[in-house]
Design a protein around this motif. Sequence first.
Motif, PDB file in Angstrom:
ATOM      1  N   LEU A 265       2.904   2.524  -8.018  1.00  0.00           N
ATOM      2  CA  LEU A 265       4.115   2.069  -7.347  1.00  0.00           C
ATOM      3  C   LEU A 265       5.372   2.581  -8.068  1.00  0.00           C
ATOM      4  N   ALA A 266       5.272   2.734  -9.387  1.00  0.00           N
ATOM      5  CA  ALA A 266       6.397   3.321 -10.129  1.00  0.00           C
ATOM      6  C   ALA A 266       6.614   4.776  -9.704  1.00  0.00           C
ATOM      7  N   LEU A 267       5.517   5.495  -9.458  1.00  0.00           N
ATOM      8  CA  LEU A 267       5.648   6.875  -8.996  1.00  0.00           C
ATOM      9  C   LEU A 267       6.242   6.915  -7.583  1.00  0.00           C
ATOM     10  N   TRP A 268       5.925   5.920  -6.765  1.00  0.00           N
ATOM     11  CA  TRP A 268       6.534   5.833  -5.434  1.00  0.00           C
ATOM     12  C   TRP A 268       8.054   5.667  -5.555  1.00  0.00           C
ATOM     13  N   GLN A 269       8.501   4.900  -6.532  1.00  0.00           N
ATOM     14  CA  GLN A 269       9.929   4.741  -6.748  1.00  0.00           C
ATOM     15  C   GLN A 269      10.571   6.062  -7.182  1.00  0.00           C
ATOM     16  N   VAL A 270       9.842   6.842  -7.978  1.00  0.00           N
ATOM     17  CA  VAL A 270      10.337   8.174  -8.343  1.00  0.00           C
ATOM     18  C   VAL A 270      10.486   9.023  -7.083  1.00  0.00           C
ATOM     19  N   ALA A 271       9.488   8.938  -6.190  1.00  0.00           N
ATOM     20  CA  ALA A 271       9.544   9.698  -4.937  1.00  0.00           C
ATOM     21  C   ALA A 271      10.745   9.286  -4.097  1.00  0.00           C
ATOM     22  N   GLN A 272      11.065   8.001  -4.096  1.00  0.00           N
ATOM     23  CA  GLN A 272      12.234   7.542  -3.342  1.00  0.00           C
ATOM     24  C   GLN A 272      13.520   8.161  -3.889  1.00  0.00           C
ATOM     25  N   ARG A 273      13.628   8.229  -5.212  1.00  0.00           N
ATOM     26  CA  ARG A 273      14.812   8.830  -5.830  1.00  0.00           C
ATOM     27  C   ARG A 273      14.858  10.341  -5.599  1.00  0.00           C
ATOM     28  N   PRO A 299      16.811  18.158 -11.682  1.00  0.00           N
ATOM     29  CA  PRO A 299      17.694  16.985 -11.666  1.00  0.00           C
ATOM     30  C   PRO A 299      16.928  15.739 -12.068  1.00  0.00           C
ATOM     31  N   ASP A 300      17.638  14.737 -12.507  1.00  0.00           N
ATOM     32  CA  ASP A 300      17.030  13.491 -12.963  1.00  0.00           C
ATOM     33  C   ASP A 300      16.592  12.659 -11.749  1.00  0.00           C
ATOM     34  N   ILE A 301      15.301  12.527 -11.559  1.00  0.00           N
ATOM     35  CA  ILE A 301      14.773  11.699 -10.474  1.00  0.00           C
ATOM     36  C   ILE A 301      13.980  10.514 -11.035  1.00  0.00           C
ATOM     37  N   GLY A 302      14.074  10.302 -12.336  1.00  0.00           N
ATOM     38  CA  GLY A 302      13.350   9.199 -12.967  1.00  0.00           C
ATOM     39  C   GLY A 302      11.980   9.588 -13.469  1.00  0.00           C
ATOM     40  N   LEU A 303      11.639  10.889 -13.404  1.00  0.00           N
ATOM     41  CA  LEU A 303      10.294  11.301 -13.825  1.00  0.00           C
ATOM     42  C   LEU A 303      10.108  11.161 -15.333  1.00  0.00           C
ATOM     43  N   SER A 304      11.151  11.440 -16.107  1.00  0.00           N
ATOM     44  CA  SER A 304      11.016  11.313 -17.562  1.00  0.00           C
ATOM     45  C   SER A 304      10.719   9.878 -17.953  1.00  0.00           C
ATOM     46  N   THR A 305      11.378   8.937 -17.303  1.00  0.00           N
ATOM     47  CA  THR A 305      11.115   7.524 -17.580  1.00  0.00           C
ATOM     48  C   THR A 305       9.684   7.168 -17.202  1.00  0.00           C
ATOM     49  N   PHE A 306       9.229   7.681 -16.050  1.00  0.00           N
ATOM     50  CA  PHE A 306       7.840   7.454 -15.630  1.00  0.00           C
ATOM     51  C   PHE A 306       6.864   7.985 -16.678  1.00  0.00           C
ATOM     52  N   ASN A 338       2.853  14.393  -1.944  1.00  0.00           N
ATOM     53  CA  ASN A 338       2.120  13.563  -0.989  1.00  0.00           C
ATOM     54  C   ASN A 338       2.939  12.353  -0.568  1.00  0.00           C
ATOM     55  N   TYR A 339       3.609  11.726  -1.514  1.00  0.00           N
ATOM     56  CA  TYR A 339       4.445  10.571  -1.185  1.00  0.00           C
ATOM     57  C   TYR A 339       5.607  10.967  -0.270  1.00  0.00           C
ATOM     58  N   LEU A 340       6.171  12.136  -0.517  1.00  0.00           N
ATOM     59  CA  LEU A 340       7.323  12.568   0.275  1.00  0.00           C
ATOM     60  C   LEU A 340       6.944  12.923   1.709  1.00  0.00           C
ATOM     61  N   ARG A 341       5.659  13.036   1.985  1.00  0.00           N
ATOM     62  CA  ARG A 341       5.210  13.287   3.358  1.00  0.00           C
ATOM     63  C   ARG A 341       5.178  12.008   4.196  1.00  0.00           C
ATOM     64  N   VAL A 342       5.318  10.860   3.562  1.00  0.00           N
ATOM     65  CA  VAL A 342       5.301   9.587   4.277  1.00  0.00           C
ATOM     66  C   VAL A 342       6.640   9.404   4.989  1.00  0.00           C
ATOM     67  N   THR A 343       6.589   9.313   6.314  1.00  0.00           N
ATOM     68  CA  THR A 343       7.805   9.117   7.100  1.00  0.00           C
ATOM     69  C   THR A 343       7.811   7.795   7.849  1.00  0.00           C
ATOM     70  N   ASP A 344       6.637   7.190   8.032  1.00  0.00           N
ATOM     71  CA  ASP A 344       6.535   5.902   8.712  1.00  0.00           C
ATOM     72  C   ASP A 344       6.776   4.789   7.692  1.00  0.00           C
ATOM     73  N   PRO A 345       7.825   3.976   7.865  1.00  0.00           N
ATOM     74  CA  PRO A 345       8.094   2.909   6.882  1.00  0.00           C
ATOM     75  C   PRO A 345       6.916   1.968   6.668  1.00  0.00           C
ATOM     76  N   GLU A 346       6.113   1.750   7.715  1.00  0.00           N
ATOM     77  CA  GLU A 346       4.976   0.835   7.577  1.00  0.00           C
ATOM     78  C   GLU A 346       3.859   1.441   6.731  1.00  0.00           C
ATOM     79  N   GLN A 347       3.875   2.768   6.575  1.00  0.00           N
ATOM     80  CA  GLN A 347       2.885   3.427   5.737  1.00  0.00           C
ATOM     81  C   GLN A 347       3.373   3.625   4.305  1.00  0.00           C
ATOM     82  N   ALA A 348       4.572   3.160   4.011  1.00  0.00           N
ATOM     83  CA  ALA A 348       5.095   3.270   2.652  1.00  0.00           C
ATOM     84  C   ALA A 348       4.187   2.507   1.693  1.00  0.00           C
ATOM     85  N   PRO A 349       3.863   3.076   0.547  1.00  0.00           N
ATOM     86  CA  PRO A 349       2.911   2.438  -0.364  1.00  0.00           C
ATOM     87  C   PRO A 349       3.278   1.017  -0.756  1.00  0.00           C
TER      88      PRO A 349
END
Length: 603
Positions: A265-273, A299-306, A338-349
């Motif tokens: 789920l933390a990686l999903w948050q990185v994908a959102q950023r 650019p900083d997307i939070g990956l270093s923190t992850f 793979n996460y960035l391919r999710v476009t349906d909000p109901e399929q969001a992890p």
Amino acid sequence: MDVLELNAIHPAQRDLVGGKAADLAALIRLGERVPDGFCITTAAHHRGEVPREEVLAAYDRLGGGPVAVRSSATAEDLPDASFAGQQDTYLSVTGVEELLKAIHACWDSLHSHRAIAYRVAVGVAHESARMAAVVAHLLDDPRFAPEKGDRRRPGAAALTTAPKAAAGILRALARPAAARARVSGEIERLRTHPVADPSSAAELLDLVEEATHAQTRLDRIIWPVVSGLLVSAALPPLLKGIASDDEIHTVLGGMPYNVTIEMDLALWQVAQRATPYREILLHTPPDDLAAAHLAGELPDIGLSTFLDSYGHRSAAEVDVGVPRWSENPAPVFTMLANYLRVTDPEQAPDRRFQHAAARAEAMLAELTRRARRKQAVRGRVTGFFLRRSRELTGLREAGKFAGLYALRDRRRRLLLIGAELQASGLLERADDVMFLTLPELRAAVQRGDDLREVIAGRRSAYARELRRQTVPVALLSDGTDVEALLPARASDGHTLTGTGAASGHATGRARVVRSLASASIEPGEILVAPTTDPGWTPLFLTAGGLVTETGAVMAHGPTVAREYGIPAVICVPGATERIRTGQLITVDGATGTVTIDQPVTTD
């Protein structure tokens, strides 16, 4: 000669020295540490006379002192007959006369009642059995010496541990939030604990070779983890006649406090950023993205923190030879795509996880009500165990997660040694050390042995093995594939049968993935893989279901699948061969079946 040094025994001399001596000699050739010793051959046994002078000379070369005298029969350590414990061993034998007497006694045990009965049972002819004897130096190693005054009987360790275990488990059950805090605190301590490495390869190797004394304060992690496993294991018998297996699995879905799910789920948050850079991340090769990240060019997307929290992980993460995500984040970029391919909000992890948690809470309440209708006391007990399962079972991943920090340190030290050997011209690459045994590495560090040719051969074999499509689930000691001995499962041509590991029913296009490095998966596709481990679990957040060729119901992959609320069927023989990417398949976690929309060829 009737006496041979263990290090002088040739592989072709097994009939002369017996199984045990031959195997010890093989270990010596592989560079393993084997106590010095010698073998009195089967030829001497056949004559019935101990070669006294040769034995005394060999004993003198050992330096005298206490030795072990062990049987080494030709009918021993066989693929289908180990003869374990059937012939005699004598320990702490000291002095010439005691040694000769022990050798005779060892020979005589070839004809003991138990050895004769065992040969009859396994079909070994008595006349074919010959006996050699191994005489080996007994190690005087303080690490194995009993403590002074230690007179504990067998089982005393368990008696010492049992009260501690009971106290730790009851403490976690009584105060689960405090137990979780202790686990989290220990993991954070390990993550931030400063580790100093010596500067020389020899000193680094000393650290690597030392027996592993984990820095983990085990009680802080082990008893909360065990508590969670116990309460989840208690649910099926407790709910017998009240709930189905599927309903119990539902309660275990959307499980909080699981460090692997928190990672996903933390990686999903990185994908959102990373959404503003979606096209770059989707269409740039992961290896290029990884190189750019390590060079500080992204650019900083939070990956270093992850990676600060989870960079010590990887697929096949218990293999010290596998690069960690902090070294090579390419697999992380694959999963971000793979996460960035999710476009349906109901399929969001995160939404799917929330739905699984809501279903679990609703089922918990329903099962508690059913239990109360049966009996009030049973209802209260059931409610307590169901609630504790939600509060503690998610900790099951914490033990392995914490243990990976020691593996991270071990790998870093090996790579530092490799870098020094590379600089001195003894290795082509720093990670060549992963293809050496510790004795070989010691020889390179201390004597400057050039092992590049050995490494090249092993790298070639490793590359060849990576191309292997299937790996047997289990092998017998003679190399037989266990699955080949099992009767073929009945099939109608389009239904594959395995073991249901996570409840639910899902239909979607199959995505066959054999390597996490190439794991491109569209939302809702059914992931079909040889096996999975925690490094694969980010894929579960967008997959519609899971099918694997191996596994166990309580293993990491199926457990996380249950907690995400996706159906899983494991132990499906040949799944990655019989299912093709793009086929429409249906996964039924209740029946343990995978149905394909067209017949499956079996040739």
